[in-house]
Write a protein that holds these residues in place. Structure first.
Motif, PDB file in Angstrom:
ATOM      1  N   LEU A   1       8.942   8.167  17.860  1.00 56.86           N
ATOM      2  CA  LEU A   1       9.158   7.036  16.968  1.00 56.86           C
ATOM      3  C   LEU A   1       7.865   6.291  16.642  1.00 56.86           C
ATOM      4  O   LEU A   1       7.799   5.580  15.644  1.00 56.86           O
ATOM      5  N   LEU A   2       6.839   6.447  17.452  1.00 53.84           N
ATOM      6  CA  LEU A   2       5.586   5.736  17.208  1.00 53.84           C
ATOM      7  C   LEU A   2       4.693   6.439  16.193  1.00 53.84           C
ATOM      8  O   LEU A   2       3.865   5.794  15.549  1.00 53.84           O
ATOM      9  N   LEU A   3       4.837   7.726  16.030  1.00 51.33           N
ATOM     10  CA  LEU A   3       3.987   8.468  15.101  1.00 51.33           C
ATOM     11  C   LEU A   3       4.131   7.992  13.648  1.00 51.33           C
ATOM     12  O   LEU A   3       3.112   7.758  12.985  1.00 51.33           O
ATOM     13  N   PRO A   4       5.345   7.805  13.122  1.00 54.74           N
ATOM     14  CA  PRO A   4       5.453   7.272  11.752  1.00 54.74           C
ATOM     15  C   PRO A   4       4.860   5.864  11.612  1.00 54.74           C
ATOM     16  O   PRO A   4       4.291   5.531  10.583  1.00 54.74           O
TER      17      PRO A   4
ATOM     18  N   SER B   1      11.432  10.281   4.826  1.00 55.31           N
ATOM     19  CA  SER B   1      12.803   9.825   5.109  1.00 55.31           C
ATOM     20  C   SER B   1      13.650  10.956   5.672  1.00 55.31           C
ATOM     21  O   SER B   1      14.372  10.777   6.657  1.00 55.31           O
ATOM     22  N   PHE B   2      13.567  12.129   5.064  1.00 54.77           N
ATOM     23  CA  PHE B   2      14.362  13.269   5.520  1.00 54.77           C
ATOM     24  C   PHE B   2      13.960  13.670   6.939  1.00 54.77           C
ATOM     25  O   PHE B   2      14.818  13.899   7.797  1.00 54.77           O
TER      26      PHE B   2
ATOM     27  N   LEU C   1      13.473   3.473   9.505  1.00 55.73           N
ATOM     28  CA  LEU C   1      13.258   4.636   8.647  1.00 55.73           C
ATOM     29  C   LEU C   1      12.813   4.206   7.258  1.00 55.73           C
ATOM     30  O   LEU C   1      11.852   4.738   6.711  1.00 55.73           O
ATOM     31  N   LEU C   2      13.478   3.224   6.691  1.00 60.52           N
ATOM     32  CA  LEU C   2      13.133   2.752   5.354  1.00 60.52           C
ATOM     33  C   LEU C   2      11.741   2.130   5.326  1.00 60.52           C
ATOM     34  O   LEU C   2      10.933   2.436   4.449  1.00 60.52           O
ATOM     35  N   ALA C   3      11.439   1.292   6.294  1.00 60.43           N
ATOM     36  CA  ALA C   3      10.141   0.616   6.321  1.00 60.43           C
ATOM     37  C   ALA C   3       8.995   1.604   6.483  1.00 60.43           C
ATOM     38  O   ALA C   3       8.006   1.560   5.744  1.00 60.43           O
TER      39      ALA C   3
END
Length: 81
Positions: free
Chosen positions: A2-5, A34-35, A66-68
Motif C-alpha cells: 500500500l505504500l508504493l503507490p 486504478s485497475f 485508490l482514487l487519491a
C-alpha cells in the motif's frame, strides 16, 4: 504494497509542481493505476476471508485511497514550449 503507490504519487506531484502549465490528468495511466490497485485490494480482501459487509468502512477508506493515489500518480502539467 500500500505504500508504493503513495511513494509514486508524492514523487510525481513534487516533480510536476516545478513545471509551468495547466494541470491535466493522463487518463490511460489513471485507469492503469486504478485497475492495479483494485486488483490488489480484492486479493487482500479475499485473502482475509472477511465478508465485505462487515468491513464497509475499510472498503470506503480503501476506495478513497485508490482514487487519491490514482489521481496523483496520473496528473501532470501541460507544458507548452
Amino acid at each position: 504494497i500500500l505504500l508504493l503507490p503513495i511513494y509514486y504519487a508524492v514523487k510525481n506531484v513534487l516533480t510536476e509542481l516545478h513545471r509551468v502549465g495547466k494541470w491535466k490528468i493522463g487518463w490511460e495511466r489513471f485507469f492503469q493505476v486504478s485497475f492495479t490497485e483494485l486488483m490488489i485490494g480484492l486479493m487482500l480482501l479475499v485473502g482475509e476471508g472477511k465478508e465485505p459487509t462487515s468491513i464497509s468502512g475499510w472498503i470506503m477508506a480503501y476506495l478513497l485511497y485508490l482514487l487519491a493515489t490514482s489521481i496523483f500518480v496520473s496528473i501532470s502539467k501541460d507544458v507548452q514550449i
